[in-house]
Scaffold this motif. Structure first.
Motif, PDB file in Angstrom:
ATOM      1  N   PRO A  16     -10.548 -12.556   0.117  1.00 36.19           N
ATOM      2  CA  PRO A  16     -11.939 -12.386   0.448  1.00 36.19           C
ATOM      3  C   PRO A  16     -12.445 -11.307   1.313  1.00 36.19           C
ATOM      4  O   PRO A  16     -11.679 -10.884   2.316  1.00 36.19           O
ATOM      5  CB  PRO A  16     -12.190 -13.841   1.202  1.00 36.19           C
ATOM      6  CG  PRO A  16     -10.925 -14.160   1.813  1.00 36.19           C
ATOM      7  CD  PRO A  16      -9.812 -13.498   0.918  1.00 36.19           C
ATOM      8  N   PHE A  17     -13.519 -10.747   0.925  1.00 35.78           N
ATOM      9  CA  PHE A  17     -14.040  -9.571   1.629  1.00 35.78           C
ATOM     10  C   PHE A  17     -15.257  -9.772   2.224  1.00 35.78           C
ATOM     11  O   PHE A  17     -16.214 -10.348   1.478  1.00 35.78           O
ATOM     12  CB  PHE A  17     -14.034  -8.226   0.574  1.00 35.78           C
ATOM     13  CG  PHE A  17     -12.659  -8.022   0.183  1.00 35.78           C
ATOM     14  CD1 PHE A  17     -11.631  -7.188   1.062  1.00 35.78           C
ATOM     15  CD2 PHE A  17     -12.275  -7.912  -1.338  1.00 35.78           C
ATOM     16  CE1 PHE A  17     -10.486  -6.970   0.617  1.00 35.78           C
ATOM     17  CE2 PHE A  17     -11.193  -7.720  -1.486  1.00 35.78           C
ATOM     18  CZ  PHE A  17      -9.901  -7.132  -0.613  1.00 35.78           C
ATOM     19  N   ASP A  18     -15.724  -9.105   3.575  1.00 35.53           N
ATOM     20  CA  ASP A  18     -17.109  -9.337   4.003  1.00 35.53           C
ATOM     21  C   ASP A  18     -17.924  -8.216   3.547  1.00 35.53           C
ATOM     22  O   ASP A  18     -17.384  -7.276   2.411  1.00 35.53           O
ATOM     23  CB  ASP A  18     -16.961  -9.151   5.835  1.00 35.53           C
ATOM     24  CG  ASP A  18     -16.341  -7.859   5.885  1.00 35.53           C
ATOM     25  OD1 ASP A  18     -16.523  -6.694   5.368  1.00 35.53           O
ATOM     26  OD2 ASP A  18     -15.779  -7.762   7.286  1.00 35.53           O
ATOM     27  N   SER A  46      -1.318 -11.634  -1.732  1.00 37.41           N
ATOM     28  CA  SER A  46      -1.598 -10.166  -2.119  1.00 37.41           C
ATOM     29  C   SER A  46      -0.938 -10.026  -3.628  1.00 37.41           C
ATOM     30  O   SER A  46      -0.394  -9.306  -4.132  1.00 37.41           O
ATOM     31  CB  SER A  46      -0.247  -9.506  -1.375  1.00 37.41           C
ATOM     32  OG  SER A  46      -0.683  -8.251  -1.567  1.00 37.41           O
ATOM     33  N   SER A  47      -1.616 -11.177  -4.410  1.00 38.46           N
ATOM     34  CA  SER A  47      -1.304 -11.175  -5.856  1.00 38.46           C
ATOM     35  C   SER A  47      -2.442  -9.938  -6.624  1.00 38.46           C
ATOM     36  O   SER A  47      -3.093  -9.414  -5.967  1.00 38.46           O
ATOM     37  CB  SER A  47      -1.685 -12.382  -6.542  1.00 38.46           C
ATOM     38  OG  SER A  47      -3.144 -12.559  -6.173  1.00 38.46           O
ATOM     39  N   GLY A  48      -2.069  -9.846  -8.087  1.00 36.55           N
ATOM     40  CA  GLY A  48      -2.823  -9.096  -8.460  1.00 36.55           C
ATOM     41  C   GLY A  48      -4.498  -9.266  -8.629  1.00 36.55           C
ATOM     42  O   GLY A  48      -5.159  -8.545  -8.174  1.00 36.55           O
ATOM     43  N   THR A  49      -4.734 -10.944  -8.553  1.00 37.26           N
ATOM     44  CA  THR A  49      -6.097 -11.388  -8.358  1.00 37.26           C
ATOM     45  C   THR A  49      -6.428 -11.204  -6.959  1.00 37.26           C
ATOM     46  O   THR A  49      -7.706 -10.922  -6.992  1.00 37.26           O
ATOM     47  CB  THR A  49      -6.170 -12.817  -8.801  1.00 37.26           C
ATOM     48  OG1 THR A  49      -5.325 -12.973  -9.915  1.00 37.26           O
ATOM     49  CG2 THR A  49      -7.495 -13.173  -9.116  1.00 37.26           C
ATOM     50  N   GLY A  50      -5.521 -11.159  -5.987  1.00 35.88           N
ATOM     51  CA  GLY A  50      -5.826 -10.940  -4.775  1.00 35.88           C
ATOM     52  C   GLY A  50      -6.003  -9.240  -4.384  1.00 35.88           C
ATOM     53  O   GLY A  50      -5.761  -8.842  -3.221  1.00 35.88           O
ATOM     54  N   MET A  51      -6.132  -8.237  -5.453  1.00 35.24           N
ATOM     55  CA  MET A  51      -6.052  -7.079  -5.211  1.00 35.24           C
ATOM     56  C   MET A  51      -4.930  -6.265  -4.504  1.00 35.24           C
ATOM     57  O   MET A  51      -5.218  -5.278  -3.719  1.00 35.24           O
ATOM     58  CB  MET A  51      -7.132  -6.920  -4.427  1.00 35.24           C
ATOM     59  CG  MET A  51      -8.748  -7.385  -5.190  1.00 35.24           C
ATOM     60  SD  MET A  51     -10.120  -6.680  -4.848  1.00 35.24           S
ATOM     61  CE  MET A  51     -10.019  -4.919  -5.544  1.00 35.24           C
ATOM     62  N   HIS A  52      -3.876  -6.702  -4.756  1.00 34.51           N
ATOM     63  CA  HIS A  52      -2.660  -6.117  -4.113  1.00 34.51           C
ATOM     64  C   HIS A  52      -2.777  -4.413  -4.234  1.00 34.51           C
ATOM     65  O   HIS A  52      -2.134  -3.951  -3.278  1.00 34.51           O
ATOM     66  CB  HIS A  52      -1.317  -6.652  -4.839  1.00 34.51           C
ATOM     67  CG  HIS A  52      -0.087  -6.155  -4.352  1.00 34.51           C
ATOM     68  ND1 HIS A  52       0.766  -6.301  -3.228  1.00 34.51           N
ATOM     69  CD2 HIS A  52       0.908  -4.864  -5.124  1.00 34.51           C
ATOM     70  CE1 HIS A  52       1.502  -5.741  -3.146  1.00 34.51           C
ATOM     71  NE2 HIS A  52       1.650  -4.942  -3.913  1.00 34.51           N
ATOM     72  N   VAL A  53      -2.806  -3.923  -5.230  1.00 32.35           N
ATOM     73  CA  VAL A  53      -2.794  -2.505  -5.558  1.00 32.35           C
ATOM     74  C   VAL A  53      -3.849  -1.692  -4.658  1.00 32.35           C
ATOM     75  O   VAL A  53      -3.968  -0.677  -4.338  1.00 32.35           O
ATOM     76  CB  VAL A  53      -2.916  -1.966  -6.975  1.00 32.35           C
ATOM     77  CG1 VAL A  53      -1.745  -2.357  -7.695  1.00 32.35           C
ATOM     78  CG2 VAL A  53      -4.068  -2.575  -7.878  1.00 32.35           C
ATOM     79  N   SER A  60      -1.580  -6.113   3.205  1.00 36.21           N
ATOM     80  CA  SER A  60      -0.973  -6.986   2.471  1.00 36.21           C
ATOM     81  C   SER A  60      -0.103  -7.833   3.336  1.00 36.21           C
ATOM     82  O   SER A  60       0.250  -9.092   3.251  1.00 36.21           O
ATOM     83  CB  SER A  60      -0.197  -6.259   1.453  1.00 36.21           C
ATOM     84  OG  SER A  60       0.640  -6.972   0.812  1.00 36.21           O
ATOM     85  N   ARG A  61       0.582  -7.269   4.430  1.00 28.93           N
ATOM     86  CA  ARG A  61       1.466  -7.854   5.273  1.00 28.93           C
ATOM     87  C   ARG A  61       0.606  -8.928   6.061  1.00 28.93           C
ATOM     88  O   ARG A  61       1.094 -10.140   6.352  1.00 28.93           O
ATOM     89  CB  ARG A  61       2.015  -7.189   6.160  1.00 28.93           C
ATOM     90  CG  ARG A  61       3.282  -6.215   5.520  1.00 28.93           C
ATOM     91  CD  ARG A  61       4.239  -5.425   6.699  1.00 28.93           C
ATOM     92  NE  ARG A  61       3.286  -4.110   7.142  1.00 28.93           N
ATOM     93  CZ  ARG A  61       3.320  -2.994   6.677  1.00 28.93           C
ATOM     94  NH1 ARG A  61       3.977  -2.814   5.608  1.00 28.93           N
ATOM     95  NH2 ARG A  61       2.413  -2.097   7.413  1.00 28.93           N
ATOM     96  N   ALA A 267     -15.369  -8.037  -5.251  1.00 30.53           N
ATOM     97  CA  ALA A 267     -13.885  -7.185  -5.418  1.00 30.53           C
ATOM     98  C   ALA A 267     -14.178  -5.702  -4.893  1.00 30.53           C
ATOM     99  O   ALA A 267     -15.168  -4.916  -5.082  1.00 30.53           O
ATOM    100  CB  ALA A 267     -13.585  -6.924  -7.059  1.00 30.53           C
ATOM    101  N   ARG A 268     -12.967  -5.330  -4.287  1.00 27.62           N
ATOM    102  CA  ARG A 268     -13.359  -3.822  -3.259  1.00 27.62           C
ATOM    103  C   ARG A 268     -13.030  -2.871  -4.423  1.00 27.62           C
ATOM    104  O   ARG A 268     -12.696  -3.010  -5.727  1.00 27.62           O
ATOM    105  CB  ARG A 268     -11.729  -3.842  -2.678  1.00 27.62           C
ATOM    106  CG  ARG A 268     -11.708  -2.830  -1.728  1.00 27.62           C
ATOM    107  CD  ARG A 268     -10.384  -2.612  -1.059  1.00 27.62           C
ATOM    108  NE  ARG A 268     -10.679  -3.316   0.418  1.00 27.62           N
ATOM    109  CZ  ARG A 268      -9.680  -3.385   1.323  1.00 27.62           C
ATOM    110  NH1 ARG A 268      -8.431  -3.142   0.980  1.00 27.62           N
ATOM    111  NH2 ARG A 268     -10.024  -3.877   2.357  1.00 27.62           N
TER     112      ARG A 268
END
Length: 296
Positions: A16-18, A46-53, A60-61, A267-268
């Protein structure tokens, strides 16, 4: 799906992003608690859906460390540890292990990396030295490396290589992987009921962010072999899961989650806000799920 360590529904949770594009850790904790209450079996951080890249290594950590601490043994914890450099993958895997993760999900070498089976095996063998269960990743349309049944058999000779997540979207190919008798996790949202019937060992499901109660229900029905119920539940889920797979997957998950009460911001970048037409299409595809998944 009962004997496999990562059976059932493993939610590839959003980050989630503010409004300023920073990770909203308060919202992150709220979402984890709500998804656990809905009954998910595991959470992938830190999944793909969680925008890992599109996360920094520190971000991520933080998601993995905080997520594992919040879950606190109430579900399985899987951390995405993919990176371009093998040394970075090893370091991310070691961090996941130290943070209490139950396993890691790792792409094979990508972005013009080696694609021959020997190199792919050597890569996973290096990571396996960390001593944490590994879920490989078959997404050839994005990576250029295909995990074949023969390669899967070889990889599973590594003590820590436990399964492959198949996000190819190729049902015939997935059935052939399942036919090895080894553990295969479906990662293609539109294939969920077919994969469950074919005997997949579990799911890693990004679309479940949108409708966790219904997604948990369909997995439970499959476990109990109530296939008529699976079919009925899939009628509710299929329109949105198919629409997600058509394109703009990640921003569409974020937008649809807002509509069902599991908001996680936008999404970022580099993703742009979705068009009004796309939002309208998502709303239509969700149908009764909006009311069914509403916050109670």
């Amino acid at each position: 799906m009962s004997s496999f360590a990562f059976s059932g529904l493993n939610l590839a949770i959003t980050a989630p992003f503010d409004p300023n594009g920073r990770i909203d850790f308060n919202r992150f904790q709220e979402l984890i608690e709500r998804y656990l209450a809905a009954g998910v079996d595991g959470i992938v951080f830190s999944s793909g859906t969680g925008m890992h890249v599109y996360l920094s290594p520190d971000e991520s950590r933080s998601l993995i460390e905080r997520g594992a601490r919040i879950v606190a043994g109430r579900a399985k914890v899987i951390a995405q540890a993919s990176a371009l450099l093998t040394a970075d993958v090893v370091a991310r895997t070691r961090f996941a292990k130290d943070s209490g993760a139950d396993g890691v999900m790792i792409l094979p070498p990508f972005f013009e990396g080696p694609s021959d089976d020997n190199s792919v095996f050597d890569f996973y063998a290096e990571v396996a030295k960390v001593g944490l269960p590994i879920i490989g990743y078959n997404v050839p349309q994005a990576v250029g490396v295909r995990i074949t049944p023969d390669l899967l058999r070889r990889l599973c000779e590594l003590p820590e290589f436990r399964a492959v997540k198949d996000s190819s979207g190729d049902l015939i190919g997935q059935v052939r992987l399942i036919g090895t008798g080894l553990d295969v996790i479906n990662g293609a949202d539109p294939l969920v009921p077919f994969s469950l019937f074919a005997g997949c060992s579990g799911l890693i499901w990004g679309g479940a962010n949108i409708a966790p109660r219904t997604c948990v229900a369909i997995v439970k029905a499959a476990r109990e072999k109530r296939w008529d119920d699976v079919q009925s539940l899939w009628r509710l889920l299929e329109p949105i899961m198919s629409l997600l797979w058509d394109g703009d997957y990640v921003p569409s998950v974020y937008a649809a989650a807002e509509l069902t009460g599991y908001g996680c911001g936008h999404a970022r970048k580099p993703f742009r806000p979705l068009s009004t037409d796309r939002i309208a299409a998502l709303r239509k595809a969700l149908g009764a799920l909006v009311e069914q998944e509403a916050v109670r």
